[in-house]
Scaffold this motif. Sequence first.
Motif, short mmCIF file in Angstrom:
data_model
loop_
_atom_site.label_atom_id
_atom_site.label_comp_id
_atom_site.label_asym_id
_atom_site.label_seq_id
_atom_site.Cartn_x
_atom_site.Cartn_y
_atom_site.Cartn_z
N THR A 251 11.28 66.73 69.93
CA THR A 251 10.30 67.81 69.75
C THR A 251 10.97 69.10 69.28
O THR A 251 10.31 69.98 68.73
N GLY A 252 12.29 69.24 69.59
CA GLY A 252 12.99 70.48 69.26
C GLY A 252 12.92 71.53 70.37
O GLY A 252 13.49 72.61 70.26
N GLU A 253 12.20 71.19 71.46
CA GLU A 253 12.07 72.13 72.60
C GLU A 253 12.82 71.56 73.78
O GLU A 253 12.74 70.35 74.04
N THR A 254 13.53 72.40 74.53
CA THR A 254 14.20 71.88 75.71
C THR A 254 13.69 72.59 76.97
O THR A 254 13.38 73.78 76.93
N HIS A 255 13.55 71.81 78.05
CA HIS A 255 13.06 72.34 79.33
C HIS A 255 13.91 71.80 80.46
O HIS A 255 14.40 70.67 80.40
N HIS A 290 24.15 67.89 80.44
CA HIS A 290 23.50 69.10 80.93
C HIS A 290 22.29 69.52 80.10
O HIS A 290 21.30 69.96 80.64
N VAL A 291 22.41 69.37 78.78
CA VAL A 291 21.32 69.86 77.93
C VAL A 291 21.23 69.03 76.65
O VAL A 291 22.25 68.67 76.06
N LEU A 292 20.00 68.72 76.26
CA LEU A 292 19.77 68.01 74.99
C LEU A 292 18.62 68.70 74.25
O LEU A 292 17.60 69.03 74.86
N THR A 293 18.81 68.90 72.95
CA THR A 293 17.76 69.45 72.08
C THR A 293 17.90 68.80 70.71
O THR A 293 18.98 68.88 70.11
N GLY A 294 16.86 68.18 70.23
CA GLY A 294 16.97 67.45 68.97
C GLY A 294 16.40 68.21 67.78
O GLY A 294 15.46 68.99 67.92
N ASP A 295 16.97 67.94 66.62
CA ASP A 295 16.45 68.48 65.37
C ASP A 295 15.93 67.29 64.55
O ASP A 295 16.71 66.53 63.98
N ALA A 296 14.61 67.14 64.52
CA ALA A 296 13.99 65.98 63.87
C ALA A 296 13.60 66.27 62.42
O ALA A 296 12.71 65.60 61.87
N SER A 297 14.30 67.21 61.76
CA SER A 297 13.90 67.59 60.39
C SER A 297 13.90 66.39 59.44
O SER A 297 13.01 66.26 58.59
N LYS A 298 14.90 65.50 59.59
CA LYS A 298 14.99 64.37 58.66
C LYS A 298 13.76 63.44 58.83
O LYS A 298 13.15 63.02 57.84
N ALA A 299 13.41 63.16 60.09
CA ALA A 299 12.24 62.29 60.34
C ALA A 299 10.97 62.95 59.81
O ALA A 299 10.09 62.28 59.26
N LYS A 300 10.88 64.26 59.96
CA LYS A 300 9.69 64.97 59.48
C LYS A 300 9.61 64.90 57.96
O LYS A 300 8.55 64.66 57.38
N ARG A 301 10.77 65.10 57.33
CA ARG A 301 10.82 65.17 55.86
C ARG A 301 10.61 63.78 55.22
O ARG A 301 9.79 63.62 54.33
#
Length: 355
Positions: A251-255, A290-301
Amino acid sequence: MARTKSTPQKRALVTGITGQDGSYLAELLLDKGYQVFGLVRRLSSSNHTNISHLADRVTLLDGDLLDKTSLIAAVRRAEPDEVYNLAAQSHVKVSFDQPILTAEFTGLGVLRLLEAIREVNPKIRFYQASSSEMFGQVQEEPQTELTRFWPRSPYAVSKVFGHYLTVNYRESYGLHASAGILFNHESPRRGLDFVTRKITDAVARIHHGLQDEVRLGNLDARRDWGYAGDYVRAMWLMLQQDEPGDYVVATGETHSVREFLDAAFGVIGVTDWTKHVVVDPAFFRPAEVHVLTGDASKAKRLLGWEPTVTFPELVQMMVRADIERVELEQLNAQNGVTLAKLNALRSPTAQAQLG
Ligand code: NAP
Ligand code: G4F
């Protein structure tokens, strides 16, 4: 979709069909007109709750990722156009207690399945369930397909093995093999020992007065949590591309776990959850991500993929589903007691006593 000469019905084999993702993927494939086969391992008391509503629409085949012979037989029997490898020992903490078994299922299992495909029909398209856990001690923020892996558990190391084998079989043998590097995704069908579902189940029980506290580990861990129903769509899209590849899905958001607790207890109107939560060292891991945040730009594009469920919507969906389920379980238990009482009253001894 009817089978015609111009549009033959597609066939898919899903390993791990009884798990969270397997059940959502099976639904998606059935909706798209596929004939769906699911690999299941024989258990003395099988648990097919997630797919019970699909029982008459999917064909279950016995097999185990530990047993290559059974995988070859399943691939021969299903004659699939697409194989989705979702089966794994998927719990990170358990992988520290059972590292060898995890490597067998989650790592070597991928190799056995790739070999089975190569042997039966190398034209079959293959999806491997890779994981954001592979990024582990993250080397950049956010993580992309190019971020270096730094796995922090036997589970993650096994996933890295499966991931690179998928890439290697694509490069070596020309297989249409793709890997989805999926970040955490959740739903009401999530296993009860993953942190999100453990929390939403506890919140539902607290709401119904059935329990008072929940014991958890590291509340500061941060994850990029999405909805499983969205993520299986990305798996399918990967296998519809002309070229295979690797894709981050996130999602690109981390909580933090704390923020998940805020949102989950918020659904039942509890603002201070601290009296319900006990931090228990038993749930800490030898090495933490400790923390993960994904960048899904390739999947979106390239896939046109987008998540549709936000973090607050996901938490609400899970808490509400658990509140409803716990209520139904209560009613069933009460009805069970009433039924037992009725049966006891109907027994010959009771009848005789009643005259
Ligand atoms: P899950 O609910 O734990 O389901 C795992 C499935 O694997 C179950 O159907 C299980 O069958 C099956 N399985 C385990 N060992 C097997 C074996 N030896 N042979 C055949 N089947 C076996 O996992 P999930 O959340 O749906 O995740 C699906 C896949 O995506 C997994 O590979 C997981 O590691 C990966 N993944 C998940 C996430 C996530 O956030 N959910 C993120 C990234 C990657 P039984 O019912 O018999 O136990
Ligand atoms: O819910 P978790 O167990 O998920 P984790 O470890 O991130 O793994 C899941 O996501 C991966 C994708 O990144 C998948 F590959 C993997 O198969 C699985 O689906 O734990 C999330 C976080 C961790 O940092 C953990 O330490 O929550 C923390 N946590 C705190 N208390 C807890 C607990 N985790 C669990 N399971 N139970 C607790 O009581």
